[in-house]
Design an enzyme around this catalytic site. Sequence first.
Site, mmCIF file in Angstrom:
data_model
loop_
_atom_site.group_PDB
_atom_site.id
_atom_site.type_symbol
_atom_site.label_atom_id
_atom_site.label_comp_id
_atom_site.label_asym_id
_atom_site.label_seq_id
_atom_site.Cartn_x
_atom_site.Cartn_y
_atom_site.Cartn_z
ATOM 1 C CE LYS A 215 -23.600 -22.681 -15.639
ATOM 2 N NZ LYS A 215 -23.121 -22.488 -16.647
ATOM 3 C CG ASP B 256 -15.410 -12.221 -18.365
ATOM 4 O OD1 ASP B 256 -15.861 -12.052 -17.711
ATOM 5 O OD2 ASP B 256 -15.113 -13.635 -19.358
ATOM 6 C CB SER C 15 -28.938 -17.656 -14.683
ATOM 7 O OG SER C 15 -28.398 -16.832 -13.112
ATOM 8 C CB SER D 3 -17.944 -21.595 -8.762
ATOM 9 O OG SER D 3 -18.817 -21.256 -9.856
ATOM 10 C CD GLU E 129 -19.624 -9.594 -18.769
ATOM 11 O OE1 GLU E 129 -18.789 -10.945 -18.727
ATOM 12 O OE2 GLU E 129 -18.683 -8.297 -18.915
ATOM 13 N N GLY F 164 -16.192 -8.240 -12.866
ATOM 14 C CA GLY F 164 -15.781 -9.274 -14.085
ATOM 15 C C GLY F 164 -16.564 -9.431 -15.286
#
Length: 325
Positions: free
Chosen positions: A57, A214, A308, A82, A208, A212
């Site tokens: 990030k 989506d 990640s 989060s 995923e 979750g």
Amino acid sequence: MTTTTPPVTLDDVRDAAARLDGVAHRTPVLRSRTLDALVGAQVFLKCENFQRVGAFKFRGAYNAASRLTPEQRARGIAAYSSGNHAQAVALAARELGTTAVIVMPEDAPPSKRQATAAYGAEIVTYDRYGGDRVAVAEALAAERGLSLIPPYEHPHVIAGQGTAALELLEETGELDALVAPVGGGGLIAGSATAAKALHPGIRVIGVEPEAGDDTKRSLEAGRRVTVPVPHTIADGQALHTPGELTFSLNRRLLDGIVLVSDDEIRDAMRFAFERLKIVVEPSGATPLAALLTGRAGRLPRRVGVIVSGGNVDADRFARLCGPAR
């Protein structure tokens, strides 16, 4: 005939890489003969758990924050997250001599909340299951005159995240497939942008958590789909709908999405610790879980995996990776 320029291009990713040079870490690429033998492919792990703030990030946060005008920097930055994006914006703000206010869920992992505060950010909490973090952050930014840097729904953030794949491919050369986790979709959108531009034949697979899914449902429906707020150990992927910008890229670039269970994520975390000697947080372990379980399908010869992040405190790690079942 008219053509539409995509919102993020390889040139944008390369520009982000230039901005991050000497600021972000060029993270290592790990190999394991044991892993290769288990999955039947040559696997190259891009270890973003060794990135600043412990996750990819920082790439996107710094790329976006570094482009603010002096006047914008003087007023400060707002963000919602989060945990990992929260820390990334807080550190980017500190590096650039400004301040940050971060909207975080009340149940965010304590280690991530503490790290965000340690970088100097002000934290405002909300109820993940009853509140709207975007609305809270937008109202806060408007009230205080702050520049809002979202965790994925921003072209400069997406371009910054794509530098992880750019570095991986610079080190490994051409790969047959790239596997990465999918939360809001910024990491895989930026990574796929770089990877497909450099090697059009590469397959890009997202992963995923089952709770979750989506993005998988959205790709199948051809439109953004909303699911109930996920209850999963992969807190970085506990989103209920993909971003509009990220989905517009991912529906064009991704070759598929696969799902893994929380138990499979735990097993992957344990494998990474015991056999690879690295600590990986649940969201960072989902691509590894997809390989180890075979859910990623029959693998081609050379596969890149973006690990990640590694932001999980010792107590939670011990609980998640307790005695093998």
